[in-house]
Each structure stands twice: as C-alpha cells, then as structure tokens.
Design an enzyme around this catalytic site. Structure first.
Site, PDB file in Angstrom:
ATOM      1  N   CYS A 266      28.379 -58.949 -21.648  1.00 50.46           N
ATOM      2  CA  CYS A 266      29.327 -58.529 -20.618  1.00 50.46           C
ATOM      3  C   CYS A 266      29.395 -57.015 -20.534  1.00 50.46           C
ATOM      4  CB  CYS A 266      30.703 -59.082 -20.931  1.00 50.46           C
ATOM      5  SG  CYS A 266      31.273 -58.451 -22.510  1.00 50.46           S
TER       6      CYS A 266
ATOM      7  N   CYS B  90      30.146 -54.984 -23.678  1.00 45.44           N
ATOM      8  CA  CYS B  90      28.981 -54.731 -24.529  1.00 45.44           C
ATOM      9  C   CYS B  90      28.308 -53.434 -24.100  1.00 45.44           C
ATOM     10  CB  CYS B  90      27.966 -55.871 -24.426  1.00 45.44           C
ATOM     11  SG  CYS B  90      28.628 -57.484 -24.840  1.00 45.44           S
TER      12      CYS B  90
ATOM     13  N   CYS C 254      11.892 -45.643  25.886  1.00 43.76           N
ATOM     14  CA  CYS C 254      10.943 -44.571  26.116  1.00 43.76           C
ATOM     15  C   CYS C 254      11.244 -43.451  25.163  1.00 43.76           C
ATOM     16  CB  CYS C 254      11.049 -44.072  27.539  1.00 43.76           C
ATOM     17  SG  CYS C 254      12.573 -43.209  27.822  1.00 43.76           S
TER      18      CYS C 254
ATOM     19  N   CYS D 216      14.494 -41.706  25.042  1.00 43.95           N
ATOM     20  CA  CYS D 216      15.574 -42.378  24.315  1.00 43.95           C
ATOM     21  C   CYS D 216      15.674 -41.798  22.908  1.00 43.95           C
ATOM     22  CB  CYS D 216      15.299 -43.874  24.193  1.00 43.95           C
ATOM     23  SG  CYS D 216      15.205 -44.724  25.765  1.00 43.95           S
TER      24      CYS D 216
ATOM     25  N   ASP E 287      -7.737 -25.803  -8.985  1.00 47.39           N
ATOM     26  CA  ASP E 287      -7.374 -25.546 -10.362  1.00 47.39           C
ATOM     27  C   ASP E 287      -8.558 -26.008 -11.198  1.00 47.39           C
ATOM     28  OD1 ASP E 287      -5.622 -24.916 -12.475  1.00 47.39           O
ATOM     29  OD2 ASP E 287      -5.262 -27.044 -12.793  1.00 47.39           O
TER      30      ASP E 287
ATOM     31  N   ASP F 226      -3.333 -30.588 -10.316  1.00 47.58           N
ATOM     32  CA  ASP F 226      -2.861 -31.873 -10.820  1.00 47.58           C
ATOM     33  C   ASP F 226      -1.361 -32.023 -10.635  1.00 47.58           C
ATOM     34  OD1 ASP F 226      -1.932 -30.159 -12.742  1.00 47.58           O
ATOM     35  OD2 ASP F 226      -3.460 -30.692 -14.205  1.00 47.58           O
TER      36      ASP F 226
HETATM   37  P1  ADP Z   1      -5.355 -23.896 -16.737  1.00 47.04           P
HETATM   38  O1  ADP Z   1      -5.349 -22.912 -15.632  1.00 47.04           O
HETATM   39  O2  ADP Z   1      -6.737 -24.227 -17.139  1.00 47.04           O
HETATM   40  O3  ADP Z   1      -4.520 -25.089 -16.449  1.00 47.04           O
HETATM   41  P2  ADP Z   1      -3.284 -22.868 -18.517  1.00 47.04           P
HETATM   42  O4  ADP Z   1      -2.637 -21.852 -17.677  1.00 47.04           O
HETATM   43  O5  ADP Z   1      -2.527 -24.107 -18.812  1.00 47.04           O
HETATM   44  O6  ADP Z   1      -4.761 -23.181 -18.026  1.00 47.04           O
HETATM   45  O7  ADP Z   1      -3.630 -22.192 -19.901  1.00 47.04           O
HETATM   46  C1  ADP Z   1      -4.359 -20.976 -19.947  1.00 47.04           C
HETATM   47  C2  ADP Z   1      -4.804 -20.646 -21.326  1.00 47.04           C
HETATM   48  O8  ADP Z   1      -3.692 -20.531 -22.191  1.00 47.04           O
HETATM   49  C3  ADP Z   1      -5.686 -21.702 -21.935  1.00 47.04           C
HETATM   50  O9  ADP Z   1      -7.008 -21.520 -21.572  1.00 47.04           O
HETATM   51  C4  ADP Z   1      -5.461 -21.432 -23.417  1.00 47.04           C
HETATM   52  O10 ADP Z   1      -6.254 -20.373 -23.838  1.00 47.04           O
HETATM   53  C5  ADP Z   1      -4.020 -21.010 -23.477  1.00 47.04           C
HETATM   54  N1  ADP Z   1      -3.150 -22.140 -23.802  1.00 47.04           N
HETATM   55  C6  ADP Z   1      -2.240 -22.709 -22.996  1.00 47.04           C
HETATM   56  N2  ADP Z   1      -1.619 -23.732 -23.617  1.00 47.04           N
HETATM   57  C7  ADP Z   1      -2.165 -23.830 -24.837  1.00 47.04           C
HETATM   58  C8  ADP Z   1      -1.976 -24.698 -25.959  1.00 47.04           C
HETATM   59  N3  ADP Z   1      -1.090 -25.685 -25.935  1.00 47.04           N
HETATM   60  N4  ADP Z   1      -2.711 -24.491 -27.044  1.00 47.04           N
HETATM   61  C9  ADP Z   1      -3.610 -23.502 -27.080  1.00 47.04           C
HETATM   62  N5  ADP Z   1      -3.859 -22.676 -26.082  1.00 47.04           N
HETATM   63  C10 ADP Z   1      -3.140 -22.799 -24.964  1.00 47.04           C
HETATM   64 MG    MG Z   2      -3.857 -26.928 -15.451  1.00 49.46          MG
END
Ligand code: ADP
Ligand code: MG
Length: 880
Positions: A14, A17, A125, A128, A534, A737
């Site tokens: 209920c 809970c 139409c 509207c 990217d 992404d």
């Molecule tokens: P991208 O443009 O490839 O997505 P990021 O901006 O995420 O790259 O990262 C750029 C750089 O920063 C990476 O190439 C790495 O050298 C460094 N970097 C970022 N995050 C990490 C991590 N978690 N561990 C180690 N290096 C990192």
């Molecule tokens: Mg990236």
C-alpha cells in the site's frame, strides 16, 4: 554526476509502504527524486555515483522490504544546464575547474513550461490553421503555438500556472473547431477521427451530386418544385462553408470558407432574385409550362459546392497517407512479452512489463522492449529502427532494442527501458514533434495566405466593377466573373505545400534511422557548406585499445597500469574504458582511489594510498600538475613516435615526476573514408575537431581523408571554434556523439548526433542518426535537400494555379475563348490541393544513394497536366 537508479521492491502492499521506504532512503545523503510505486513494485531515484547500490538495498531492508537495484544509468544533462556549463567557462584552465564543479552540482532544470499536443478537427483549409493559432495565442500563458493543418494537430507551449489544457481546448472551440488532448502514439483514435472526417466529405459529395445533377438537365427550364432542393444544397450541404466564414468573421478575417461561401451565395442569391422577379413579372406558376427563366445560376452554386467537397475528400484521403510513416512506426510496437518469473514463463501484456523483468525471446520473435542480453546468443534484424539491413550479433551484455526481430537463436534479456522510455517510443515522439513543426520557409507561405484572401476579395470586386461599370457587361456576366475569381484564388494548396512535404520527408528519414527533428534542421541541412566531425567515436570507432605501456622510472609497467586504471575506473571517457579493460585483461589488480576529479580536455586525477596521481595529456602535466616542460622533454621523443602513428598518449605523473606513458589506438570506422569522400564530392568542406594532440589528430585525419584538422581543442572551446567558422558566413554542421559535444552541436547551424541509441544523443542535435554509420550524414543531407525541393515545387505550383487561374477566371481572355466557369474554377482549385499533396507523396520513393527520378519529373508532368486541365475547363466553360 548523479545517476538514475531503477529499483524492484518486493513485499509492498500500500501507500504507507511507499512512505516507509521513501523515508528510509531519504536518510542517505545525496539521494533525490525518490519515487516508489507499490502497485507495480518498482522504484526510482537519483543518487550520486559514490552511493553504492548496496547502501540503497540495505536501506530498503531496514525499512522491512526486499529490494534490488536493477539498473543504474548516468543522468542526462539537460540542455539548460549545458548552456550554463558553456557560459561558465571563461579561461581554459579556470574554466575546466569550474566546469567540473558545475557538472557536479547539476540538478535537472525545473520545467515551468508545459507542452501539449491537441488533436484538431473541423479544419477545412490552411487558413483555418491560422485562425486556431491566433485563438490559442490569445490565451494568457501561452508562449508558442503551431498548428499543422496536414497533421491536424496543434502544439502548444504554455505556462501551467496561468492556464490549463481545458482552457486551450475551449479557445479552439471558440474559434469554431474541435480539439482534444492528443496522446503520443494514440494512432487508433486519430485514425478513427480522420476516417470519420473523410466519410463525412464523401457523404456530402454524394448528396451534393444527387441534388445538383438534375440541375444539369433542367438548368434552362427551372421548376418551382426544385427550389427546396436548391435551398438544401446551398444551406445544408454547403453549411460548412458558412460555419467557416462565421468563425473567421469572429476573428475579424476571411478564410477560404468565406471565399466559397461568398462565391456560392452570389450565384445563389442572384438566381433567387432572378427567379423572384420572373414570378412577379409573369405571375405564372413557374416552370409548370416548361418555360425558360433567364439568367439562373443555381447549378453553378450547387456544382461549386459539390466539387469543392470532392476536392476536400480527395485531399483528406491523400493527406492521410503523408502520416503513413508514423503509423508504421506505431505498428512496430510489440503487444506482449514473454516474461520469466521464478522459473515460470508467461505472456504478459506489454504495458505490464517493468524494468528488471527477465524476458525470453525465441527464434523469429519480436523483441518487446529495450534491454541487455543475459544469456543466449542470436542475431537480430534491427533494420526497422536503425535502418541497418545486416542483422546484428547479440551476445550476453549486448543491448537489444524493442520492436526489432530476433532471427534464429534464442536468448533471455533484462528489460532496461519500457513504456514511453523505449527507443521506439522516443523515435515516435521525435517524429511526431518534427511533423508538427514548421519550417522557417513556411513563414513565407503563411504571410502570403494572410494577405491573399483580402487581396482576392479586392481583385474579385475590381473584376466585377471592371466588367459591369467600365465595359458595360451584363450583371450576370460580371457576377460570374466575380464568383470565379473568388473561388480560383483560394490559397489552400499553398498551406499544404510545406507540412505535407515535411511529414513525408521526416517519416522517410525515420525509416532509414535518421531522425530529423523538424522543419528547422531540415532547412538548415540544405544550406550546410561545412561539416565538422568530432574525432573520437564519430570518425573513429570510439573503442580505443591500449597498445603501449612505457615506464619512465623504476616502477614496472604493471604498476603504471594499476595506478592509471584505478583512477580511470571512475571516469566515463572512452580512453578510460580502454585502460580499465586492459587492466582487467592482464589481470592487474586495482586499488581504491579517492578525491577523484575529471578535468575535461585534460585528464583525471585522484589519490591512492595518500599520493595524488595525475593521468592526462601534456596540458594536464604542465597546467594541472605544474611540472616543468623539462620533465616532459626527457620523454618527448617517445611520445611523438607513438603520436605520429595515430595513437593517443596519456602521461602518468605524481606531483613530483612523470611515471610513465600509456598509449591507446582507436581505429577509424570502415565507412568513414567513403562518407568523407562522398561529402567532399558534394562540395561540402569536411573538418575534424578533437581534444587530442596535433600529431595524433593529423595521423587519424590522414587515414580518414580529411585535410582540415582542429586539434587540441578543449571541450568547451569546440563551440567557440564552430562560431568562428560561422562568422565567415558559411553554414556549419557539427557531427558528434552528443555527450561532451552538446554545446558545439547546439552552436552549429545543424547539429547531427550520432547515436548508439543513447538518451543524451536523443536530446541534442537537430538530426539524430541512430545507426553508427557516417554515410547516413550524407543521406540526411540528401533527404533534406529533396524535401526542401519538394516544398519549393509545391509553393511554386500552388501559386502557379492561382496566377494562371485568376486572369482566366476574371474573363480577361474571353476574347480568345478562355473563360472559367465558377464551378469549374472550384474543381480546378480542389485539384490543385490534391496535386500538391500528391507531389509530396513522391518523396516516399526516396532511397539513399539513388536519384528519385520520378519525384523529380512529377512536378513538371503535373504542371503540364494541370495547364491542360485548365484550358479544357476553360473551353468547356465557353461551350456551356
Ligand atoms: P575528444 O575530442 O577526442 O573527444 P576530449 O576533449 O574528451 O577528446 O579529450 C581530449 C584529451 O584530453 C584526450 O585526448 C586526452 O589526452 C585527455 N583526456 C581527457 N579525458 C581523459 C581521461 N579520462 N583520461 C586520460 N586522458 C584524458
Ligand atoms: Mg568526444
């Protein structure tokens, strides 16, 4: 960053809970948004990463129930926070620090604005649509309205504290139409509504025909006995036009209904007057002797009404198929799921499946909801969702998408997303919203529509005066010219030009796994001159693998990996995953790390056994750790060598010295080269953007065939770079992404999010590509170009009919034997709407990588066809 947790709790009966469990859970620091549901034994909450699932289940046990955490996902970044995130960043370094803080303290923004969809009926139409729009905008608290005539829907954004949905519906009713709240995916109700409307048109058409046909035979001799039929024709069959005129008059405008009402009334009342004068003059009981009454145009009014209704019927029928795509998507939804509970397998209606349920899928069956494979193995046909025709292998741990079809194997999976959360439901929502949206180009059509009607009335009156007063034509002749002009000039087809093309175009996109989020990105896609990709995860597979480990001190390689992986297990970066995976593969033990911190574009840091370690790029070492460049110099040659082969090198350091290097390699996707070349062939400049260092970036770009490289760009500067490109006056698209690219995606004229079906990708970007295939970027652009082309063709033809028709209707060409009778003008106008809708439907033949010849030729063929029709009608009118 907070995580969203889904729970399953046993033993609740209920509401109290729910309260007990909620109370116990809220004791845990940092936990928020607790929602417990006794009815289905589920729960939901958001918790910081640090709070373990264990802590949560223990709290539930303390409350006296048994609970499990069935899923834990990172929370989406709301757009508003991303904006704040972007603004906060000032100088690179401070910015990065602040960004981390901003990220940590993030709370989902409160929604003050509500958005609803209203299903509309009673529209005849496109003007509207304008009336309803204005009616809704008058309601206080409403900030945006868009009425889509083709979809018969209104999207309303309003402040719930100021108004209610009931009030919105009332506003629509006040404008003379009907509305109800539209539920996403409510296909059945909508189809019924639509079909009812189509049937009404058909019935009216048949009645109209029955009533008007006799007039053809008797139009010269008019029987008194037929008068009631004539009145019925005008005011019962034609009632809709008067109603429409009435509602538009109340909004102080004229719409298309007004034009038809004025046109037919002119013919009708003039005839009635002639009829009455005849009776008065001759005093005879009219028609009994079969005598001829001059200048009677009842049949004109009657046929005009009948033809316009025929046109409406045809239009409604064809309009219906512009939304086929969405119907198809809705039809994909599974009805039941085979749920395994305590060893018993039973079919359960799909709405009762909850997150965490174990679902059994047999060969050939539809996968009911989204989930993760538990055991078993199979291949799955995902074409209906992603557009990918090759079946995808599924092993334990793989994600499956609801509505896709299992091939030969069988497997069990855990449901992770159900109901409105599934990928399919999200796709439907996006396509629905897109179809209800307006392209900027439509503003042009709307403006024309708004002026058209008054201008037409003016033109019609001018025509009348010209003939009657200036040229001394008969009253009947002048009135018929007036009526024909009124009728032919209706801007109806113009209103259909944009929405129908957008509906078919976006629907077609969805079929290929390309979600175009509305008219705006569609239009933007056609104008794009440069595309920025990217690097990680977009051009490359985004699954980097550790290739080299180098020690710079006495410590062995294993130690380097151990320290690095212990830090990276707390990070979400693809690079981090690579290191953790490598450690696991090599069975290298990890240790607890605290004070963890990720610095975007730099790297990560954290303490192990009291020592702070840093892992990242050169910037990390010099700017964050503060080591001198000399320290780097010693190892520079090694780093360069690795970088020149396209590897990304991460440097591990303590506050005092550099400890070692870890290099990872990420390969480019199979389709990258082809996709890049295809875009370049279309004269689109291709760029790569990355936070990675210059040498690695160049190496990868070379492999991909890209010449323009923007390297070593901090995440928050990516948007800035895009802005700079835009300043040169070109339209820029950004492909990413959608996770750390969100600000750049938002800054670009067109953001294209490559999804692996993640939620965040669904939120950002104007176009979403579900399948991880770069070639779809070109397909999206091609589809957009074709759709925009259709819109322009449609607009041209819609206006072309009017431009061609008005002078003929005004009887300007009477000298060369071209006249357009009002009823045939009505038929021509109705056909023009039908032809615009049909032209849009040719978009359905779109295929990626192929030219849609038929669709290209169609408008010309139709143009010729309709010119001929016009001329034939004009000749017919002459003879009559
Ligand atoms: P991208 O443009 O490839 O997505 P990021 O901006 O995420 O790259 O990262 C750029 C750089 O920063 C990476 O190439 C790495 O050298 C460094 N970097 C970022 N995050 C990490 C991590 N978690 N561990 C180690 N290096 C990192
Ligand atoms: Mg990236």
């Amino acid at each position: 960053m907070n995580e969203k947790l889904h729970l399953k709790i046993d033993g609740m009966h209920c509401e109290s809970c729910e309260k007990i469990i909620t109370a116990e859970l809220s004791e845990i620091a940092g936990i928020a948004d607790i929602k417990i549901n006794a009815a289905d034994g589920s729960g939901e909450l958001s918790a910081p990463e640090e709070v373990s699932s264990e802590t949560i289940t223990q709290a539930i046990t303390r409350a006296g129930y048994i609970g499990v955490v069935v899923s834990r996902t990172r929370e989406q970044m709301p757009q508003t926070t991303l904006d704040a995130f972007e603004k906060k960043v000032v100088s690179p370094m401070i910015g990065a620090q602040e960004a981390v803080i901003a990220k940590a303290g993030m709370t989902p923004s409160e929604k003050k604005e509500n958005q609803v969809y209203l299903a509309l009926s009673g529209m005849h139409c496109s003007s509207c649509a304008g009336l309803i729009e204005r009616g809704l905008k008058k309601v206080s608290g409403v900030s945006a309205v868009n009425v889509n005539f083709a979809a018969e829907k209104a999207r309303v954004v309003f402040d719930a504290s100021q108004t209610t949905v009931e009030e919105l519906i009332r506003a629509v009713e006040k404008s003379g139409y009907k509305a109800r709240l539209a539920v996403s995916g409510d296909a059945e109700a909508e189809r019924k509504e639509r079909e009812k409307g189509i049937r009404v048109y058909w019935k009216k058409f048949v009645c109209g025909l029955v009533l008007s046909l006799p007039m053809l035979y008797f139009m010269l001799l008019d029987f008194f006995w037929f008068l009631p039929g004539r009145v019925a024709m005008q005011f019962i069959i034609g009632a809709g036009f008067y109603k429409g005129m009435w509602s538009s008059l109340r909004m102080k405008t004229f719409n298309m209904d007004s034009l038809i009402a004025i046109g037919t009334s002119t013919a009708f009342f003039y005839s009635l007057w002639q009829f009455a004068s005849y009776v008065a003059e001759t005093g005879s009981v009219v028609g009994l002797n079969g005598e001829k009454i001059p200048e009677i145009y009842f049949e004109t009014a009657a046929f005009l009404i009948t033809f316009v209704i025929l046109g409406k019927w045809l239009e409604a029928k064809t309009k219906g198929s512009t939304s086929d795509a969405i119907k198809k998507l809705m039809g994909l939804k599974a009805k039941t799921a085979r749920v395994s509970k305590n060893g018993v397998v039973a079919d359960v209606p799909i709405d009762q499946v909850i997150v965490g349920d174990i679902i059994v899928v047999r060969p050939g069956e539809k996968i009911p909801v989204d989930g993760t494979v538990l055991k078993g193995q199979s291949s799955v046909d995902e074409s209906m969702i992603t557009g990918e025709s090759i079946p995808v292998e599924k092993n334990p741990g793989a994600t499956v998408i609801g509505a896709t079809i299992n091939k030969h194997g069988s497997f069990e999976f855990t449901a992770t997303k159900v109901g409105s959360e599934t990928t399919l439901a999200q796709i439907i929502r996006i396509v629905e919203e897109a179809q209800g949206s307006k392209a900027p180009i439509q503003a042009f059509a709307d403006r024309i529509s708004a002026y058209f009607v008054p201008v037409v009335i003016f033109l019609a009156i001018a025509t009348f005066l010209m003939w009657y007063l200036a040229f001394g034509a008969s009253l009947a002749f002048s009135l018929m010219a007036f009526t024909a002009v009124i009728v032919i000039a209706c801007p109806c087809a113009l209103g259909l030009a944009t929405p129908t093309a957008i509906m078919v175009g976006t629907g077609k996109g969805a079929e290929h796994g390309i979600l175009i989020k509305g008219g705006e990105p569609l239009e933007a896609a056609c104008k794009v001159k440069a595309i920025v990709f990217d690097k990680t995860g977009t051009l490359t597979k985004g699954r980097p693998e550790v290739t080299d480990v180098v020690s710079a001190t006495m410590a062995d390689e294993e130690k380097i990996v151990s320290i690095a992986a212990s830090l990276e297990k707390l990070s979400e970066h693809p690079l981090a995953e690579a290191i953790v995976k490598y450690a696991k593969k090599e069975s290298i033990p990890l240790v607890e790390a605290d004070s963890f911190r990720a610095i975007p574009g730099h790297g990560v840091q954290g303490a192990q056994n009291g020592i702070t370690y840093y892992l990242g790029n050169r910037r990390m070492i010099t700017d964050v750790v503060g080591l001198s460049t000399d320290a780097l110099l010693k190892i520079e040659r090694k780093i360069r060598k690795l970088e020149e082969s396209g590897k990304t090198v991460m440097i591990l350091a303590s506050p005092q010295e550099i400890l070692g290097l870890i290099a990872v390699a990420d390969t480019i996707k199979e389709t990258t080269v082809e996709a890049v070349r295809a875009l370049q062939d279309r004269h689109i400049k291709v760029f790569m953007i990355t936070g990675d260092n210059r040498r690695t970036a160049d190496a990868i770009a070379r492999q991909a065939g890209i010449k323009n490289v923007l390297a070593e760009v901090l995440p928050e500067d990516k948007a800035e770079k895009i802005k700079k490109m835009q300043k040169t006056g070109i339209k820029v698209a950004m492909v990413g992404d959608g996770i750390n690219d969100a600000p750049a995606l938002a800054q670009a004229d067109l953001g294209i999010a490559m999804g692996s079906g993640t939620d965040v990708a669904m939120e950002t970007g104007g176009i979403i590509i579900i399948k991880n295939d770069l070639r779809d970027v070109l397909t999206a652009i091609n589809l957009s170009r074709e759709t925009m082309g259709k819109i322009k063709q449609n607009m041209f033809f819609a206006l072309f009919y009017n431009v061609l028709g008005i002078p003929i209707a005004a009887r300007l060409f009477v000298g060369i034997g071209l006249v357009l009778k009002p009823e045939l003008a009505g038929l021509a106008m109705a056909l023009s709407s039908v032809s615009v809708v049909s032209n849009s439907l040719f978009l359905k033949r779109f295929k990626p990588g192929k030219r849609n010849w038929l669709s290209m030729v169609a408008p010309f063929a139709m143009g010729v066809f309709f010119t001929i029709i016009f001329l034939v009608f004009a000749r017919l009118s002459k003879m009559g």
